[in-house]
Design an enzyme around this catalytic site. Structure first.
Site, PDB file in Angstrom:
ATOM      1  N   GLU A 186      43.862  29.865  42.006  1.00 26.68           N
ATOM      2  CA  GLU A 186      43.937  31.254  41.523  1.00 26.68           C
ATOM      3  C   GLU A 186      45.261  31.929  41.860  1.00 26.68           C
ATOM      4  OE1 GLU A 186      40.909  33.988  42.934  1.00 26.68           O
ATOM      5  OE2 GLU A 186      41.615  35.569  41.626  1.00 26.68           O
ATOM      6  N   LYS A 228      42.256  29.718  37.647  1.00 28.04           N
ATOM      7  CA  LYS A 228      41.763  31.105  37.537  1.00 28.04           C
ATOM      8  C   LYS A 228      42.958  32.048  37.505  1.00 28.04           C
ATOM      9  CE  LYS A 228      38.843  34.467  39.961  1.00 28.04           C
ATOM     10  NZ  LYS A 228      37.532  34.642  40.603  1.00 28.04           N
TER      11      LYS A 228
HETATM   12  P1  13P Z   1      37.953  40.339  39.965  1.00 28.58           P
HETATM   13  O1  13P Z   1      37.318  39.814  38.713  1.00 28.58           O
HETATM   14  O2  13P Z   1      37.328  41.605  40.478  1.00 28.58           O
HETATM   15  O3  13P Z   1      39.443  40.384  39.875  1.00 28.58           O
HETATM   16  O4  13P Z   1      37.609  39.308  41.105  1.00 28.58           O
HETATM   17  C1  13P Z   1      37.790  37.973  40.860  1.00 28.58           C
HETATM   18  C2  13P Z   1      38.208  37.315  42.092  1.00 28.58           C
HETATM   19  O5  13P Z   1      37.542  36.439  42.565  1.00 28.58           O
HETATM   20  C3  13P Z   1      39.466  37.741  42.717  1.00 28.58           C
HETATM   21  O6  13P Z   1      39.863  36.794  43.656  1.00 28.58           O
END
Ligand code: 13P
Length: 333
Positions: free
Chosen positions: A177, A219
């Site tokens: 991510e 992500k």
């Molecule tokens: P959000 O969808 O609120 O951005 O959260 C996703 C997430 O896991 C952030 O690390």
């Protein structure tokens, strides 16, 4: 390394019509969410709230996996059943956030590097025993006229790849991510350029460190105008630019891309995902969701800490999950 098992799990997480619930808020973050509904962030309240989400009838129709915080992976439901079992019984795959948070990057004011690699091999071994089948590590990048720096991009790419390799060694699918934040007044053009640079660096490190692409998920943020930018790109433009950026950077061997919502409203996050999946062009990967706020804002408010509101909270969660499930095939209207 059992790559077959990793690949099966990765594919299951992006099965048709399904996506991921991010319920891995750290202690300070869940406190902030509870403050907004005037509920104390006690261990029992956190358990009650999350148990409500996990026990939502039919959630497994639209939710493939749920990302947990360390506390929740070890926690028991009110009736004594481990929450992991509650999740598995719903046909949902349990996952775990393993990073230790974004810390100030030395020598680079305003920038962060995500920590948590020390001892991670041992933590992964324990998480695998506790039932986690996938994991998440989040890096963040701020956009200004001069940022992100090349250093910030390089150190976070390195850490993301090291995490991903350790995760796979433990038989756990890594969700990688890198989040380019939407805060700021930058244009959508600038967001696209920065996201492209970040993803190029991430996949160069992933190749260098030998991470198995088929057994991993990405992500990312969507390509959006900065929150304070006077000109806001519409859903069609966001969709077109995001997919273009991903096609330029993400190998086709990656089975799925699960977006974060990152501060978009819940409706916006759904519309953007839907618009991408409606684009009339070939894509090598599934495009789905791994939303925190966009799935939880409505149920959190509906629940408001009261046992009497449990059904209303579950109903609100189910509606958001269903809307996003439909958006993964472009069928949301
Ligand atoms: P959000 O969808 O609120 O951005 O959260 C996703 C997430 O896991 C952030 O690390």
């Amino acid at each position: 390394m059992n790559t077959d098992k990793l690949q099966q799990t990765a594919k299951a997480l992006v099965a048709d019509g399904k996506g991921i619930l991010a319920a891995d808020e750290s202690a300070p973050t869940i406190k902030k969410r509870f403050d907004s509904i005037q509920v104390d962030s006690t261990e029992d309240n956190r358990r009650d709230y999350r148990e409500m989400l996990f026990r939502t009838p039919d959630a497994g129709k639209y939710v493939s996996g749920v990302i947990l915080y360390d506390e929740t992976l070890r926690q028991k439901a009110a009736d004594g059943t481990p929450l992991v079992k509650v999740i598995e019984s719903a046909g949902i795959i349990p996952g775990i956030k393993v990073d230790m948070g974004a810390k100030d990057l030395v020598g680079h004011p305003g920038e962060k590097v995500t920590e948590g690699l020390d001892g991670l091999r041992e933590r992964f071994a324990e998480y695998a025993k506790l039932g986690a089948r996938f994991a998440k590590w989040r890096a963040v990048y701020t956009i200004t006229d001069d940022l992100p720096s090349a250093a910030c991009i390089a150190v976070n790419a390195h850490a993301l790849a090291r995490y991903a390799a350790l995760s796979q060694e433990a038989g756990i699918v890594p969700i990688v991510e890198p989040e380019v934040l939407m805060d700021g007044s930058h244009t959508v053009d600038r967001c696209e350029a920065v996201t492209e640079a970040v993803l190029n660096a991430v996949y160069a490190e992933i190749a260098l460190q030998g991470v198995n692409l088929e057994g991993s998920l990405l992500k990312p943020n969507m390509v959006l105008s900065g929150k304070d930018c006077a000109e806001q790109a519409g859903a069609e433009e966001v969709a077109r630019r995001t997919v273009r950026c991903l096609k330029r950077t993400v190998p086709s061997a990656v089975p799925g891309i699960v977006f974060l919502s990152g501060g978009q409203s819940d409706e916006q996050a759904t519309l953007h995902l839907n618009a991408m999946n409606k684009l009339d062009e070939l894509r090598p990967w599934k495009l789905s969701f791994s939303y925190g706020r966009a799935l939880q804002a409505a149920p959190l408010k509906a629940w408001s800490g009261k046992a009497a509101n449990l059904k209303a909270g579950q109903q609100a969660f189910f509606e958001r999950a269903k809307a996003n499930g439909l958006a993964t095939t472009g069928a949301y209207a």
